[in-house]
Design a protein around this motif. Structure first.
Motif, PDB file in Angstrom:
ATOM      1  N   LEU A   1       0.868  -1.178   0.000  1.00 17.44           N
ATOM      2  CA  LEU A   1       0.000   0.000   0.000  1.00 17.44           C
ATOM      3  C   LEU A   1       0.905   1.229   0.000  1.00 17.44           C
ATOM      4  O   LEU A   1       1.753   1.381   0.882  1.00 17.44           O
ATOM      5  N   VAL A   2       0.722   2.099  -1.003  1.00 20.16           N
ATOM      6  CA  VAL A   2       1.595   3.263  -1.138  1.00 20.16           C
ATOM      7  C   VAL A   2       0.847   4.529  -0.759  1.00 20.16           C
ATOM      8  O   VAL A   2      -0.289   4.734  -1.188  1.00 20.16           O
ATOM      9  N   ALA A   3       1.474   5.351   0.060  1.00 12.81           N
ATOM     10  CA  ALA A   3       0.934   6.671   0.363  1.00 12.81           C
ATOM     11  C   ALA A   3       1.983   7.692  -0.057  1.00 12.81           C
ATOM     12  O   ALA A   3       3.182   7.409  -0.025  1.00 12.81           O
ATOM     13  N   ALA A   4       1.536   8.876  -0.466  1.00 11.35           N
ATOM     14  CA  ALA A   4       2.500   9.898  -0.872  1.00 11.35           C
ATOM     15  C   ALA A   4       2.588  11.010   0.169  1.00 11.35           C
ATOM     16  O   ALA A   4       3.556  11.742   0.217  1.00 11.35           O
ATOM     17  N   CYS A   5       1.555  11.133   0.992  1.00  3.96           N
ATOM     18  CA  CYS A   5       1.574  12.143   2.057  1.00  3.96           C
ATOM     19  C   CYS A   5       2.304  11.546   3.257  1.00  3.96           C
ATOM     20  O   CYS A   5       2.024  10.421   3.665  1.00  3.96           O
ATOM     21  N   SER A   6       3.248  12.307   3.818  1.00 10.74           N
ATOM     22  CA  SER A   6       4.062  11.761   4.904  1.00 10.74           C
ATOM     23  C   SER A   6       3.231  11.411   6.133  1.00 10.74           C
ATOM     24  O   SER A   6       3.471  10.396   6.789  1.00 10.74           O
ATOM     25  N   ALA A   7       2.250  12.253   6.466  1.00 11.08           N
ATOM     26  CA  ALA A   7       1.443  12.003   7.663  1.00 11.08           C
ATOM     27  C   ALA A   7       0.580  10.756   7.476  1.00 11.08           C
ATOM     28  O   ALA A   7       0.452   9.930   8.385  1.00 11.08           O
TER      29      ALA A   7
ATOM     30  N   LYS B   1      17.161  19.751   5.894  1.00 10.12           N
ATOM     31  CA  LYS B   1      16.261  18.954   5.060  1.00 10.12           C
ATOM     32  C   LYS B   1      15.256  18.116   5.843  1.00 10.12           C
ATOM     33  O   LYS B   1      14.208  17.782   5.311  1.00 10.12           O
ATOM     34  N   THR B   2      15.551  17.776   7.084  1.00  9.68           N
ATOM     35  CA  THR B   2      14.536  17.037   7.842  1.00  9.68           C
ATOM     36  C   THR B   2      14.080  17.810   9.080  1.00  9.68           C
ATOM     37  O   THR B   2      13.584  17.221  10.030  1.00  9.68           O
ATOM     38  N   GLU B   3      14.272  19.128   9.061  1.00  7.59           N
ATOM     39  CA  GLU B   3      13.735  19.930  10.173  1.00  7.59           C
ATOM     40  C   GLU B   3      12.246  20.159   9.966  1.00  7.59           C
ATOM     41  O   GLU B   3      11.728  20.019   8.866  1.00  7.59           O
ATOM     42  N   CYS B   4      11.593  20.543  11.032  1.00  6.62           N
ATOM     43  CA  CYS B   4      10.124  20.607  11.008  1.00  6.62           C
ATOM     44  C   CYS B   4       9.604  21.907  10.399  1.00  6.62           C
ATOM     45  O   CYS B   4      10.163  22.983  10.625  1.00  6.62           O
ATOM     46  N   CYS B   5       8.495  21.812   9.634  1.00  2.00           N
ATOM     47  CA  CYS B   5       7.838  23.002   9.078  1.00  2.00           C
ATOM     48  C   CYS B   5       6.824  23.550  10.059  1.00  2.00           C
ATOM     49  O   CYS B   5       6.178  24.554   9.794  1.00  2.00           O
ATOM     50  N   GLY B   6       6.632  22.860  11.179  1.00  2.00           N
ATOM     51  CA  GLY B   6       5.672  23.327  12.175  1.00  2.00           C
ATOM     52  C   GLY B   6       4.343  22.591  12.128  1.00  2.00           C
ATOM     53  O   GLY B   6       3.559  22.694  13.064  1.00  2.00           O
ATOM     54  N   GLY B   7       4.089  21.867  11.036  1.00  2.00           N
ATOM     55  CA  GLY B   7       2.844  21.117  10.943  1.00  2.00           C
ATOM     56  C   GLY B   7       1.637  21.998  11.209  1.00  2.00           C
ATOM     57  O   GLY B   7       1.498  23.062  10.616  1.00  2.00           O
TER      58      GLY B   7
ATOM     59  N   CYS C   1       5.803  16.279   0.978  1.00  2.00           N
ATOM     60  CA  CYS C   1       4.710  16.272   1.946  1.00  2.00           C
ATOM     61  C   CYS C   1       3.775  17.464   1.728  1.00  2.00           C
ATOM     62  O   CYS C   1       4.229  18.601   1.655  1.00  2.00           O
ATOM     63  N   PRO C   2       2.463  17.219   1.621  1.00  2.00           N
ATOM     64  CA  PRO C   2       1.513  18.306   1.388  1.00  2.00           C
ATOM     65  C   PRO C   2       1.469  19.333   2.527  1.00  2.00           C
ATOM     66  O   PRO C   2       1.237  20.511   2.288  1.00  2.00           O
ATOM     67  N   MET C   3       1.712  18.862   3.761  1.00  2.00           N
ATOM     68  CA  MET C   3       1.678  19.789   4.893  1.00  2.00           C
ATOM     69  C   MET C   3       2.848  20.776   4.806  1.00  2.00           C
ATOM     70  O   MET C   3       2.677  21.980   4.953  1.00  2.00           O
ATOM     71  N   CYS C   4       4.055  20.239   4.533  1.00  2.00           N
ATOM     72  CA  CYS C   4       5.225  21.105   4.370  1.00  2.00           C
ATOM     73  C   CYS C   4       4.976  22.094   3.245  1.00  2.00           C
ATOM     74  O   CYS C   4       5.309  23.272   3.343  1.00  2.00           O
ATOM     75  N   GLN C   5       4.383  21.600   2.157  1.00  2.00           N
ATOM     76  CA  GLN C   5       4.195  22.455   0.986  1.00  2.00           C
ATOM     77  C   GLN C   5       3.292  23.626   1.323  1.00  2.00           C
ATOM     78  O   GLN C   5       3.631  24.774   1.063  1.00  2.00           O
ATOM     79  N   ILE C   6       2.142  23.350   1.939  1.00  2.00           N
ATOM     80  CA  ILE C   6       1.204  24.456   2.178  1.00  2.00           C
ATOM     81  C   ILE C   6       1.756  25.402   3.237  1.00  2.00           C
ATOM     82  O   ILE C   6       1.579  26.615   3.146  1.00  2.00           O
TER      83      ILE C   6
END
Lengths: 195, 339
Positions: B77-83, B195-201, B234-239
């Motif tokens: 099962l593949v997901a593209a969104c990290s969450a 590169k792996t620091e948090c965007c704040g979610g 990740c869509p969350m990082c993007q927005i």
């Protein structure tokens, strides 16, 4: 008579009970009792500056049975779920999951000072329960009107931009088998209340 | 074509639409057949688990049960969104790790006529599938328009490399998979330290000051490394980085204009697909000016600029502690210890 007046020496026990309670309500094995108070978690945390207590302090409070103070701390709400602490913790404590547990417990006992984060979670969960999917427009509209009305002017160009670029769904997307989902979630909620 | 089950997640036809519409044709080119699972529901993001445990995991497990039913032959099962990916993987793992939770979730699923045996579905993220199942050679073979001249900062965010419940990542803090993929597309890849620091979610929603500061760090650093754009999975990082950049600029009085796109969008562009169909133009911080650099002569000497020197302290300011006193303090301490 005299015996009844003596307060039972349960201070330690109640602490142990709170630690156990937190562990029991955490998904997976929390390993919280393994914490050696090294502070790697707080040192790795991008939002530690904004926390009332660093995670290490919070875990010491949990062990000490300081339930009320631990649940009123903003620390779990400031956790951004970045899992930096989790991969660095030398004891393998599931820190982020413990934070989720504390959020749930604070939410349950209505023990938080700022109602913004639990309010957001509640609206989100309510929509997922109703539609089976999250609905970004409804979620943000309701949340901003309630908690960030002064932020709305700044938000308007952004909302318009997202809308004109086709990134906002006007209507919620509903899954077909909503009844089945409701049945599953209400059974799960009953089970959650039992423990 | 190898078949995979596909769990899109709610943002794929909302705020992360560019991701959803670019990954399908890109996967087709790479010979990945993604079969969307039927009538899936939200994974609960990072909100539901913070409200109630059993319902949160039952919600995730409904998707896993549906995936297990629609399997024909062990497809992952593949997901593209990290969450979404992390929630699915966590549910699968924790149901095993805490049999009590697993049992409870199955009692709940039973109310809807479903059942899930933990471990029966392999859960994977699209980036990892492209890296390991497809391979960089296959990716290179599809490139018709190399991204030479485009300086990109690869940004993975948190939830893909961490906590990594299935042990798929060699490095949890500085993985170079996305770097390699972007280099295979011909792009000029920045060694991006955050590169792996948090965007704040969800912090932009519940504690804006905290969230905007985290976004500022990322955008500042990308700009400091002279990146033309950031690339995410990740869509969350993007927005957060795209849509909240305006509010971040207002908050910190900055004028950043750092576009951020999904890696599948750049793959599509490099594969010669129509950028518009890849969702380029859906971002609020326009990525098109940066994309025009493709094929042009790379800028010479693109070394990171040294940060500007701090201004000298005002003479009227309070005096700072001086070296002499520090020296005397240091001399005193060992004596005290000896006493």
């Amino acid at each position: 008579m005299v015996v009844a007046q003596v307060s039972p020496p349960l201070a330690v026990d109640s602490g142990v009970r709170f630690l156990e309670e937190v562990s029991a309500k955490t998904a997976g094995v929390s390993r919280l009792e393994m914490c050696i108070q090294c502070g790697t978690c707080g040192g790795s945390c991008p939002s530690a500056d904004d926390m009332d207590h660093t995670p290490r302090m919070l875990f010491a409070m949990i062990r000490a049975g300081m339930k009320e103070q631990a649940l009123r701390s903003n620390t779990p709400w400031m956790c951004v779920s970045c899992y930096h602490c989790v991969v660095r913790c030398p004891q393998g404590v599931h820190i982020a999951d413990v934070m989720y547990t504390l959020k749930g417990m604070a939410e349950q006992e209505k023990s938080y000072r700022d109602s913004t984060p639990p309010g957001f979670a509640r609206v989100f969960v309510g929509q997922v329960e109703t539609f089976g999917r999250s609905w970004e427009l409804g979620l943000t509209a309701r949340h901003y009107l309630r908690h960030f009305i002064l932020r709305l002017p700044r938000m308007t160009p952004m909302a318009a931009g997202l809308f004109f670029r086709g990134r906002i769904g006007i209507l919620p997307h509903r899954i077909r088998q909503r009844k089945q989902l409701h049945a599953i979630l209400s059974r799960a909620e009953e089970l959650e209340k039992v423990s | 074509m190898s078949r995979y089950l596909y769990y899109p997640g709610c943002s794929m036809d909302g705020s992360g639409r560019a991701y959803g519409e670019s990954l399908i044709p890109v996967c087709e080119k790479l010979g990945l057949n993604l079969a969307e699972i039927d009538d899936w529901n939200c994974c609960g993001a990072t909100e539901y688990v913070g409200v109630s445990l059993s319902p949160a995991y039952a919600l995730i497990a409904r998707n896993l049960a549906i995936a297990a039913k629609s399997k024909t032959d062990g497809e992952p099962l593949v997901a593209a969104c990290s969450a979404c990916y992390l929630n699915l993987a966590k549910a699968d793992n924790y149901m095993k790790e805490r049999p009590q939770l697993g049992e409870r979730v199955n009692v709940a699923l039973d109310a809807g006529g479903l059942h899930y045996d933990p471990g029966s579905v392999e859960i994977r993220h699209l980036l990892e599938v492209i890296m390991n199942d497809v391979g960089l050679d296959q990716v290179r073979a599809n490139v018709v328009k190399p991204l030479a001249g485009l300086r990109v900062a690869p940004y993975l965010g948190c939830m893909l490399p961490r906590p990594d419940p299935d042990h798929r990542w060699k490095n949890h803090e500085r993985p170079d998979d996305l770097d390699q993929l972007l280099a295979a597309l011909g792009a000029d890849v920045v060694d991006f330290p955050l590169k792996t620091e948090c965007c704040g979610g969800h912090m932009t929603q519940i504690a804006p000051k905290v969230g905007l500061e985290l976004i500022r760090r990322l955008v500042d650093e990308a700009e400091h490394h002279l990146a033309d754009m950031m690339v995410t999975v990740c869509p969350m990082c993007q927005i957060n980085i795209d849509a909240y950049q305006g509010e971040m600029n207002a908050e910190f009085h900055t004028k950043h204009k750092m576009p951020i796109v999904f890696f599948t969008q750049l793959m599509g562009v490099a594969f010669g697909l129509d950028p518009k169909k890849m969702g380029i133009g859906r971002e609020l911080t326009d990525a098109r000016p940066a994309l025009k650099k493709i094929g042009k002569e790379a800028q010479p000497a693109a070394d990171p600029v040294a940060p500007a020197h701090r201004p000298r302290p005002d003479k009227r300011a309070l005096p700072m502690p001086r070296m002499e006193s520090e020296a005397t303090a240091a001399a005193e301490t060992p004596a005290e210890v000896a006493r």
